[in-house]
Scaffold this motif. Structure first.
Motif, PDB file in Angstrom:
ATOM      1  N   UNK A  38      49.392  28.944  46.712  1.00  0.00           N
ATOM      2  CA  UNK A  38      49.599  30.117  45.866  1.00  0.00           C
ATOM      3  C   UNK A  38      48.373  30.335  44.985  1.00  0.00           C
ATOM      4  N   UNK A  39      48.237  31.575  44.524  1.00  0.00           N
ATOM      5  CA  UNK A  39      47.132  31.941  43.641  1.00  0.00           C
ATOM      6  C   UNK A  39      47.685  32.476  42.343  1.00  0.00           C
ATOM      7  N   UNK A  40      47.232  31.930  41.252  1.00  0.00           N
ATOM      8  CA  UNK A  40      47.664  32.388  39.939  1.00  0.00           C
ATOM      9  C   UNK A  40      46.784  33.587  39.555  1.00  0.00           C
ATOM     10  N   UNK A  41      45.963  33.449  38.548  1.00  0.00           N
ATOM     11  CA  UNK A  41      45.098  34.564  38.138  1.00  0.00           C
ATOM     12  C   UNK A  41      43.940  34.757  39.113  1.00  0.00           C
ATOM     13  N   UNK A  42      43.551  36.014  39.280  1.00  0.00           N
ATOM     14  CA  UNK A  42      42.353  36.375  40.046  1.00  0.00           C
ATOM     15  C   UNK A  42      41.515  37.271  39.146  1.00  0.00           C
ATOM     16  N   UNK A  43      40.197  37.114  39.222  1.00  0.00           N
ATOM     17  CA  UNK A  43      39.388  37.921  38.317  1.00  0.00           C
ATOM     18  C   UNK A  43      37.989  38.148  38.801  1.00  0.00           C
ATOM     19  N   UNK A  44      37.337  39.064  38.104  1.00  0.00           N
ATOM     20  CA  UNK A  44      35.928  39.379  38.349  1.00  0.00           C
ATOM     21  C   UNK A  44      35.139  39.127  37.073  1.00  0.00           C
ATOM     22  N   UNK A  45      34.025  38.463  37.231  1.00  0.00           N
ATOM     23  CA  UNK A  45      33.087  38.204  36.155  1.00  0.00           C
ATOM     24  C   UNK A  45      31.743  38.808  36.546  1.00  0.00           C
ATOM     25  N   UNK A  46      30.882  38.968  35.583  1.00  0.00           N
ATOM     26  CA  UNK A  46      29.526  39.433  35.896  1.00  0.00           C
ATOM     27  C   UNK A  46      28.521  38.754  34.974  1.00  0.00           C
ATOM     28  N   UNK A  47      27.322  38.678  35.517  1.00  0.00           N
ATOM     29  CA  UNK A  47      26.225  38.098  34.749  1.00  0.00           C
ATOM     30  C   UNK A  47      24.991  38.954  34.942  1.00  0.00           C
ATOM     31  N   UNK A  48      24.559  39.559  33.864  1.00  0.00           N
ATOM     32  CA  UNK A  48      23.338  40.371  33.880  1.00  0.00           C
ATOM     33  C   UNK A  48      22.157  39.471  33.571  1.00  0.00           C
ATOM     34  N   UNK A  49      20.961  39.880  33.959  1.00  0.00           N
ATOM     35  CA  UNK A  49      19.769  39.068  33.693  1.00  0.00           C
ATOM     36  C   UNK A  49      19.623  38.757  32.221  1.00  0.00           C
ATOM     37  N   UNK A  98      33.747  36.682  41.822  1.00  0.00           N
ATOM     38  CA  UNK A  98      35.205  36.601  41.763  1.00  0.00           C
ATOM     39  C   UNK A  98      35.604  35.150  41.487  1.00  0.00           C
ATOM     40  N   UNK A  99      36.709  35.013  40.826  1.00  0.00           N
ATOM     41  CA  UNK A  99      37.250  33.704  40.526  1.00  0.00           C
ATOM     42  C   UNK A  99      38.752  33.722  40.752  1.00  0.00           C
ATOM     43  N   UNK A 100      39.260  32.688  41.384  1.00  0.00           N
ATOM     44  CA  UNK A 100      40.697  32.579  41.640  1.00  0.00           C
ATOM     45  C   UNK A 100      41.198  31.217  41.178  1.00  0.00           C
ATOM     46  N   UNK A 101      42.362  31.215  40.606  1.00  0.00           N
ATOM     47  CA  UNK A 101      43.032  29.993  40.158  1.00  0.00           C
ATOM     48  C   UNK A 101      44.070  29.636  41.213  1.00  0.00           C
ATOM     49  N   UNK A 102      43.764  28.598  41.993  1.00  0.00           N
ATOM     50  CA  UNK A 102      44.492  28.352  43.239  1.00  0.00           C
ATOM     51  C   UNK A 102      45.228  27.018  43.236  1.00  0.00           C
ATOM     52  N   UNK A 103      46.434  27.045  43.753  1.00  0.00           N
ATOM     53  CA  UNK A 103      47.195  25.836  44.046  1.00  0.00           C
ATOM     54  C   UNK A 103      47.151  25.654  45.558  1.00  0.00           C
ATOM     55  N   UNK A 104      46.667  24.513  45.997  1.00  0.00           N
ATOM     56  CA  UNK A 104      46.401  24.338  47.420  1.00  0.00           C
ATOM     57  C   UNK A 104      47.603  23.830  48.215  1.00  0.00           C
ATOM     58  N   UNK A 105      48.414  23.016  47.606  1.00  0.00           N
ATOM     59  CA  UNK A 105      49.511  22.411  48.369  1.00  0.00           C
ATOM     60  C   UNK A 105      50.845  22.547  47.644  1.00  0.00           C
ATOM     61  N   UNK A 106      51.927  22.652  48.400  1.00  0.00           N
ATOM     62  CA  UNK A 106      53.244  22.772  47.808  1.00  0.00           C
ATOM     63  C   UNK A 106      53.657  21.489  47.095  1.00  0.00           C
ATOM     64  N   UNK A 137      51.797  19.405  45.466  1.00  0.00           N
ATOM     65  CA  UNK A 137      50.977  19.067  44.305  1.00  0.00           C
ATOM     66  C   UNK A 137      50.891  20.265  43.372  1.00  0.00           C
ATOM     67  N   UNK A 138      51.473  20.117  42.174  1.00  0.00           N
ATOM     68  CA  UNK A 138      51.429  21.223  41.214  1.00  0.00           C
ATOM     69  C   UNK A 138      50.138  21.118  40.415  1.00  0.00           C
ATOM     70  N   UNK A 139      49.094  21.629  40.998  1.00  0.00           N
ATOM     71  CA  UNK A 139      47.785  21.623  40.356  1.00  0.00           C
ATOM     72  C   UNK A 139      47.039  22.881  40.742  1.00  0.00           C
ATOM     73  N   UNK A 140      46.567  23.609  39.730  1.00  0.00           N
ATOM     74  CA  UNK A 140      45.757  24.793  39.960  1.00  0.00           C
ATOM     75  C   UNK A 140      44.306  24.484  39.579  1.00  0.00           C
ATOM     76  N   UNK A 141      43.396  24.948  40.414  1.00  0.00           N
ATOM     77  CA  UNK A 141      41.973  24.770  40.149  1.00  0.00           C
ATOM     78  C   UNK A 141      41.264  26.106  40.302  1.00  0.00           C
ATOM     79  N   UNK A 142      40.158  26.260  39.580  1.00  0.00           N
ATOM     80  CA  UNK A 142      39.359  27.487  39.678  1.00  0.00           C
ATOM     81  C   UNK A 142      38.342  27.390  40.812  1.00  0.00           C
ATOM     82  N   UNK A 143      38.274  28.449  41.589  1.00  0.00           N
ATOM     83  CA  UNK A 143      37.289  28.571  42.653  1.00  0.00           C
ATOM     84  C   UNK A 143      36.497  29.862  42.439  1.00  0.00           C
ATOM     85  N   UNK A 144      35.196  29.788  42.741  1.00  0.00           N
ATOM     86  CA  UNK A 144      34.305  30.927  42.518  1.00  0.00           C
ATOM     87  C   UNK A 144      33.721  31.414  43.838  1.00  0.00           C
TER      88      UNK A 144
END
Length: 121
Positions: free
Chosen positions: A29-40, A94-102, A104-111
């Motif tokens: 499952x995926x919790x929050x999903x988002x967009x970030x930006x970085x200007x020079x 983009x960044x997603x807060x993801x739970x990989x397995x049913x 294991x209740x653990x969410x991690x951020x992926x970019x």
């Protein structure tokens, strides 16, 4: 888990672009999903995010111009950007807060890898 972002490019002020990000791999499952930006020369900032239930949040500078959406069935998040301004020029991540397995209740951020948006005449 991999996040693949796409849709960046060169656009004139006032134009539009649509960014997309697809998450793949072992995903329960995926919790929050988002967009970030970085200007020079600037720090990375949150542009918009969306919860699993569809609640959205935007940085003030893009309110009324950008729209974030997600497709939970396809594990994708999109950012529709209208009325683009020169100051929107940045690398967008983009960044997603993801739970990989049913089991294991653990969410991690992926970019995602980032996609360059350049607004210029």
């Amino acid at each position: 888990v991999q996040l693949q972002a796409s849709g960046g490019g060169l656009v004139q002020p006032g134009g539009s672009l649509r960014l997309s990000c697809a998450a793949s791999g072992t995903i329960f499952s995926i919790n929050d999903m988002g967009w970030y930006r970085q200007a020079p020369g600037k720090q990375r900032e949150l542009v918009a995010d969306i919860t699993s239930s569809g609640s959205t949040n935007y940085v003030d500078s893009v309110k009324g111009r950008f729209t974030i959406s997600r497709d939970n069935a396809k594990n994708t998040v999109s950012l529709q950007m209208n009325s683009l301004k020169v100051e929107d020029t940045a690398v967008y991540y983009c960044k997603c807060n993801i739970r990989r397995w049913a089991w294991l209740i653990k969410y991690s951020d992926y970019w995602g890898q980032g996609t360059l948006v350049t607004v210029s005449s």
